[in-house]
Write an enzyme that holds these catalytic residues in place. Structure first.
Site, PDB file in Angstrom:
ATOM      1  N   GLU A 134     -27.403 -20.093  45.289  1.00  0.00           N
ATOM      2  CA  GLU A 134     -26.640 -20.498  46.473  1.00  0.00           C
ATOM      3  C   GLU A 134     -27.439 -21.481  47.329  1.00  0.00           C
ATOM      4  OE1 GLU A 134     -23.328 -19.676  47.216  1.00  0.00           O
ATOM      5  OE2 GLU A 134     -23.543 -19.098  45.119  1.00  0.00           O
ATOM      6  N   TRP A 147     -27.101 -24.771  45.684  1.00  0.00           N
ATOM      7  CA  TRP A 147     -25.808 -25.395  46.028  1.00  0.00           C
ATOM      8  C   TRP A 147     -25.913 -26.105  47.372  1.00  0.00           C
ATOM      9  CZ3 TRP A 147     -21.476 -26.823  43.772  1.00  0.00           C
ATOM     10  CH2 TRP A 147     -21.056 -26.199  42.597  1.00  0.00           C
ATOM     11  N   TRP A 200      -0.503 -35.800  51.406  1.00  0.00           N
ATOM     12  CA  TRP A 200      -0.607 -34.509  52.098  1.00  0.00           C
ATOM     13  C   TRP A 200       0.571 -34.311  53.050  1.00  0.00           C
ATOM     14  CZ3 TRP A 200      -4.155 -31.769  49.757  1.00  0.00           C
ATOM     15  CH2 TRP A 200      -5.302 -32.388  49.234  1.00  0.00           C
ATOM     16  N   ASN A 219     -17.900 -15.597  52.452  1.00  0.00           N
ATOM     17  CA  ASN A 219     -17.898 -16.762  51.542  1.00  0.00           C
ATOM     18  C   ASN A 219     -16.723 -16.768  50.574  1.00  0.00           C
ATOM     19  OD1 ASN A 219     -20.284 -17.178  52.819  1.00  0.00           O
ATOM     20  ND2 ASN A 219     -21.593 -17.055  51.017  1.00  0.00           N
ATOM     21  N   TRP A 274      -7.345 -31.550  53.318  1.00  0.00           N
ATOM     22  CA  TRP A 274      -8.585 -30.766  53.427  1.00  0.00           C
ATOM     23  C   TRP A 274      -9.381 -31.137  54.673  1.00  0.00           C
ATOM     24  CZ3 TRP A 274     -13.060 -33.667  53.456  1.00  0.00           C
ATOM     25  CH2 TRP A 274     -12.990 -34.966  52.927  1.00  0.00           C
ATOM     26  N   TRP A 294     -15.073 -27.685  51.139  1.00  0.00           N
ATOM     27  CA  TRP A 294     -13.669 -28.067  51.289  1.00  0.00           C
ATOM     28  C   TRP A 294     -13.224 -29.001  50.171  1.00  0.00           C
ATOM     29  CZ3 TRP A 294      -9.532 -26.353  53.709  1.00  0.00           C
ATOM     30  CH2 TRP A 294      -9.721 -25.383  54.695  1.00  0.00           C
TER      31      TRP A 294
END
Length: 431
Positions: free
Chosen positions: A256, A259, A287, A322, A340, A363
């Site tokens: 993590e 990331w 969108w 999370n 987003w 996102w």
């Protein structure tokens, strides 16, 4: 005029293993710590009880008290950094400015401006790596380019981490602090803010949580994550110390942290992701600009209990689990087909641990628009996610106590319809 060097604190609000501070205090010049409450950032905050401002303020108060115990103080300013440095170079005979690097576009622009201003006075502006293990340009593929896919990036990162033998720095030499009486300290109210009572997670995390991280991290009713995001964001915790601890306790937790650096690397190399899709073709998606649906999502009134629980947790605490972050992001972008960027901006306002690179990366991953993102045709089913990760509804019932009564709204959109609409819309835009 007094000769001093300045150590400019930003996203590194600690004294242990603070790179710029350590190296500043290694030199002959006496060092005065500096913090600037940056109006470029503060003036953009709508919520004048923003808990992050209170948190920063408390950390600065703590640092200032520490330096005063050493016979020095901390210079705390409020304003625009470029103007403040113009004043400082007239007030002091500044020898050098030390600071740690920041990779966000605004920070890069701000630092370039300050460095140019100091260069006119022949004052060195020395910057250091501190908020990451490896910077955006340090992990490259065989062609010398930045990675677009996480798995090979993480392999390279781990190999370099082992080879480098990363270690925290020794304790700094406090004798080189500039001796002075306590300096003035602006109040929150003088900056137009009020203190927040939101609870901030501790910098201390039990080893048991990290050891069980892989098994427990997906269940929002369980305390299975570290909640250290805010401390990594503002540098109240050393990333080097945490990465070493993670490496010894749990590879999944260390993953993590990798990331986090992957998304920082993406932002550092492709700053356009701040307001555009990493994959340009995804900016063709039409969108839905439905304010009413968006507001229902923000307030936790979608009729999907796991989504509503997550949004209510966020609104009440400044935190969201999370796993639930992925569910609510998928719901907004796929079920409601809302941009987003709307969701990202809402998280930026509300999350205590908001960090631009990770928020943007998360996102864009959920929306399918980012690098190494989930494919557009993968649409989370909120009911399946609930069955897997909150089967007994412990988390949901905590935040949605009216579930099962007439007060709880009907689903804002039907799942199968929403899934098909999303897939068809994406497919049409991308072909």
């Amino acid at each position: 005029m007094k000769k001093i060097s300045l150590c400019w604190f930003r996203r590194d609000l600690r004294i242990e293993d603070q790179t710029a501070l350590f190296y500043a205090l290694q030199q002959e010049e006496q060092v005065l710590p500096l913090f600037i409450f940056d109006r470029h950032i503060l003036d953009a905050l709508e919520d004048k009880t923003d808990a992050r401002v209170t948190f920063i303020y408390q950390q600065i108060a703590s640092l200032k008290a520490f330096f005063e115990k050493q016979g020095s103080s901390m210079l705390v300013k409020y304003g625009h950094p470029e103007q403040i440095f113009q004043e400082l170079v007239q007030e002091f005979e500044v020898q050098t400015v030390y600071t740690n690097r920041d990779y966000e576009p605004y920070a890069q622009s701000r630092d370039a401006q300050v460095e140019a201003l100091l260069a006119k006075k022949n004052i060195p502006f020395l910057t250091f790596k501190d908020q990451v293990i490896f910077e955006p340009g340090e992990i490259l593929n065989g062609s010398g380019e930045f990675y677009k896919v996480f798995t090979p990036f993480s392999r390279n990162w781990l190999e370099k981490f082992r080879q480098t033998r990363v270690q925290p720095l020794p304790e700094a030499n406090w004798k080189n602090l500039f001796p002075c009486s306590p300096l003035p300290f602006i109040t929150l109210s003088e900056m137009g803010f009020e203190a927040s009572s939101l609870e901030i997670p501790s910098t201390q995390v039990e080893d048991a949580i990290l050891k069980e991280y892989e098994a427990q991290r997906n269940f929002p009713a369980v305390r299975g994550t570290s909640r250290l995001g805010i401390h990594l964001r503002f540098g109240t915790l050393s990333i080097r110390s945490l990465a070493l601890k993670a490496a010894s306790l749990n590879a999944t937790y260390l993953n993590e942290l990798i990331w986090r650096e992957f998304y920082m690397m993406i932002l550092g190399n492709a700053p356009q992701v701040v307001d555009r899709a990493f994959k340009p073709q995804y900016d063709r998606i039409p969108w839905r600009t439905n304010e009413e649906d968006f507001q229902a999502w923000c307030e936790g009134r979608t009729g999907y209990p796991i989504v509503d629980a997550g949004m209510r947790e966020l609104n009440a605490t400044g935190f969201m689990h999370n796993r639930v972050r992925m569910i609510v992001a998928s719901f907004l972008t796929k079920h409601l087909l809302i941009d987003w960027r709307w969701g990202e901006a809402y998280f930026a306002k509300k999350l205590l641990d908001f960090e631009l690179a990770s928020n943007n990366g998360g996102w864009q991953w959920a929306a399918g628009t980012g690098t190494d993102a989930q494919p557009y045709f993968r649409v989370f089913n909120p009911d399946s996610q609930t069955e897997k990760f909150d089967k007994d509804l412990r988390y949901i019932k905590k935040w949605v106590p009216e579930l099962g009564t007439s007060s709880y709204p009907q689903p804002i959109v039907e799942h199968k319809f929403a899934r098909n609409r999303a897939i068809e819309t994406y497919k049409k835009a991308l072909t």
